[in-house]
Design a protein around this motif. Structure first.
Motif, mmCIF file in Angstrom:
data_model
loop_
_atom_site.group_PDB
_atom_site.id
_atom_site.type_symbol
_atom_site.label_atom_id
_atom_site.label_comp_id
_atom_site.label_asym_id
_atom_site.label_seq_id
_atom_site.Cartn_x
_atom_site.Cartn_y
_atom_site.Cartn_z
ATOM 1 N N LEU A 327 0.836 -1.194 0.000
ATOM 2 C CA LEU A 327 0.000 0.000 0.000
ATOM 3 C C LEU A 327 0.879 1.255 0.000
ATOM 4 O O LEU A 327 0.599 2.231 -0.708
ATOM 5 C CB LEU A 327 -0.921 -0.015 1.213
ATOM 6 C CG LEU A 327 -2.163 0.878 1.166
ATOM 7 C CD1 LEU A 327 -3.016 0.554 -0.054
ATOM 8 C CD2 LEU A 327 -2.977 0.715 2.440
ATOM 9 N N LEU A 481 -5.080 -3.436 -6.198
ATOM 10 C CA LEU A 481 -4.904 -2.521 -5.072
ATOM 11 C C LEU A 481 -4.749 -1.088 -5.561
ATOM 12 O O LEU A 481 -5.314 -0.151 -4.980
ATOM 13 C CB LEU A 481 -3.696 -2.937 -4.239
ATOM 14 C CG LEU A 481 -3.415 -2.108 -2.980
ATOM 15 C CD1 LEU A 481 -4.580 -2.233 -2.002
ATOM 16 C CD2 LEU A 481 -2.122 -2.552 -2.309
ATOM 17 N N ILE A 485 -7.178 2.222 -4.708
ATOM 18 C CA ILE A 485 -6.702 3.503 -4.169
ATOM 19 C C ILE A 485 -7.099 4.653 -5.088
ATOM 20 O O ILE A 485 -7.454 5.746 -4.625
ATOM 21 C CB ILE A 485 -5.174 3.474 -3.958
ATOM 22 C CG1 ILE A 485 -4.828 2.431 -2.889
ATOM 23 C CG2 ILE A 485 -4.649 4.842 -3.571
ATOM 24 C CD1 ILE A 485 -5.454 2.676 -1.550
#
Length: 493
Positions: A327, A481, A485
């Motif tokens: 992340l 991912l 985001i």
């Protein structure tokens, strides 16, 4: 694999399932099994060893003894020893567990991202980036934990069939016992026959004798590596947390046992430079040994601390950290990483990644957002609080007074719905202090499970319920991912 006959006396089962005789039981790693031993007539209570460890006897009823065992977090051949009789069995991999390759891939990703994030930390300290670091590290300990069973298997095969070679040495023997006459022997006879009164060959001759020897280069180097590993484990016993110290002592005892093998008594520890011999290149077992010890010290990208309270052989803990670092990578590649000093901790011994359990690691982002690992929420927390129980979600994205929670779950292949149900406690139980309103905007699970059309992974499910699952598998890219985001950032603009 052919099983030995245990006489049908030892039975095993998972809790709540049917008893199965040892010869037919299917053992999986990291699982807890109940066992019972049926004694014949006036038999004494059994003495049972599992992987070299004595199994404690919990209960004795008439002619049956009961106990419990936990299989190790590794697969491969193992053995039971029942009243002196050895019985081989096998532990199969847990289908939910990642492969060993993925395990080490996660370690590499964490270290690489840590080195890239260091320039955003503002910490002024020199760090080591030598690929063959001799520093103690989380990565090195994880390697030992994950692969010691492989080393144990290799050493067992080495001890059973060590390499040996014919080696010549000179000694004085009676002339009738000379079996081979070489140039050195003839030269010695010519020099010394004149000393005999009769001018004949002396009765005692200095001759070369060839004998099988275990003192080969490969065995000498292997002995050196084992001695060094034993010393390394002593350091882990002294400097690591309690769970590491216990495991390190167990590993060290194994190495002591190997070094007491009879053939090692005739082997001198190697000194000097190390080279790759033909045996290390071609012999399957010795080649694996060379590769194992060569990899032992290739964990020097960043020195990672040992102040961790979780056992590293539980892959879920590493997966949580890996997801957090991935992340950070997404935000860094989008140009949003501002300050990463919360990721590190410095001591007199060097630089440490700061991932102690329930001890927040906070990253500052350029748009005012914050990214936290293991953030604690409880009744007396200042800005956000809980009115029921203490909550510690793994990953929290904070955007002003709004929170987004991500929870890595790598063993949810068959119960995604149950895992998502547990996420409601975050969504409903964390409130904003100033007005008691719910502050969690969405909750998502990060999992290596592939979507395969499951509704929890679909965009429609995410938008409709503000929760769901995002697929994140080591080695498969971070596209899902990154897309997640992007959508979150659009909401915050």
């Amino acid at each position: 694999m052919e099983q030995h006959n245990s006489g049908g006396n030892l039975w095993m089962r998972l809790a709540g399932e049917e008893w199965v005789v040892l010869e037919e039981v299917y053992l999986t790693e990291a699982s807890t099994y109940e066992w019972k031993y049926v004694m014949n007539g006036i038999e004494q209570p059994p003495i049972i060893y599992f992987c070299g460890q004595l199994l404690p006897l919990h209960r004795l009823e008439k002619h049956e003894a009961f106990g419990q065992l936990i299989t190790p977090f590794s697969s491969g051949q193992i053995s039971f020893k029942i009243n002196g009789t050895k019985i081989d069995s096998y532990i199969y991999p847990d289908a939910r567990k990642m492969t060993e390759e993925q395990y080490h891939l996660m370690l590499g990703d964490i270290l690489n991202e840590a080195s890239l994030c260091f320039e955003y930390s503002g910490i002024e300290i020199g760090i080591t980036v030598d690929q063959h670091s001799r520093e103690l590290s989380l990565a090195q300990w994880s390697y030992i934990e994950a692969s010691f069973s492989l080393l144990r298997s290799m050493m067992r095969r080495v001890i059973e069939h060590p390499t040996r070679a014919l080696q010549a040495h000179e000694q004085q023997i009676r002339r009738e016992q000379v079996k081979m006459v070489d140039i050195q022997t003839l030269a010695w006879i010519e020099r010394n026959r004149g000393r005999s009164i009769t001018g004949t060959i002396p009765e005692i001759v200095k001759s070369s004798v060839r004998e099988d020897s275990y003192n080969t280069y490969e065995n000498r180097l292997l002995k050196r590596w084992l001695v060094e590993l034993r010393h390394l484990l002593k350091l882990y016993r002294k400097q690591g947390p309690v769970e590491h110290a216990i495991r390190a002592e167990f590993y060290s005892d194994k190495i002591e046992h190997w070094l007491r093998a009879p053939f090692f008594k005739h082997v001198v520890t190697h000194q000097g430079l190390i080279r790759i011999s033909q045996v290390f290149q071609k012999h399957p077992v010795y080649r694996q040994c060379y590769q194992w010890f060569e990899s032992l010290y290739k964990h020097g990208n960043e020195r990672i601390g040992l102040s961790y309270n979780y056992p590293l052989r539980e892959t879920y803990a590493l997966y949580e950290i890996w997801c957090y670092m991935q992340l950070i990578k997404v935000f860094r590649e989008k140009g949003l990483l501002k300050d990463s000093k919360g990721l590190f901790r410095t001591t007199r011994k060097g630089l440490f990644l700061h991932f102690a359990e329930h001890n927040e690691s906070v990253i500052q982002l350029n748009n005012g957002m914050r990214l936290s690992y293991q953030r604690v929420f409880q009744n007396d927390s200042p800005q956000f609080y809980t009115f029921t129980q203490r909550m510690v979600p793994d990953i929290v994205i904070e955007a002003g007074e709004r929170l987004y929670i991500l929870d890595p779950k790598y063993r949810v292949a068959n119960n995604l719905g149950t895992a998502l149900g547990e996420m409601h406690k975050y969504k409903d139980g964390i409130l904003l202090r100033r007005n008691d309103e719910r502050t969690v905007q969405s909750v998502f699970i990060l999992t290596p499970v592939q979507s395969d059309g499951l509704r929890y992974f679909t965009e429609d499910f995410h938008e409709r319920y503000s929760m769901g699952a995002v697929s994140l598998m080591p080695g498969s890219g971070i596209g899902p991912l990154s897309d997640f985001i992007d959508k979150l950032l659009v909401q915050e603009i």
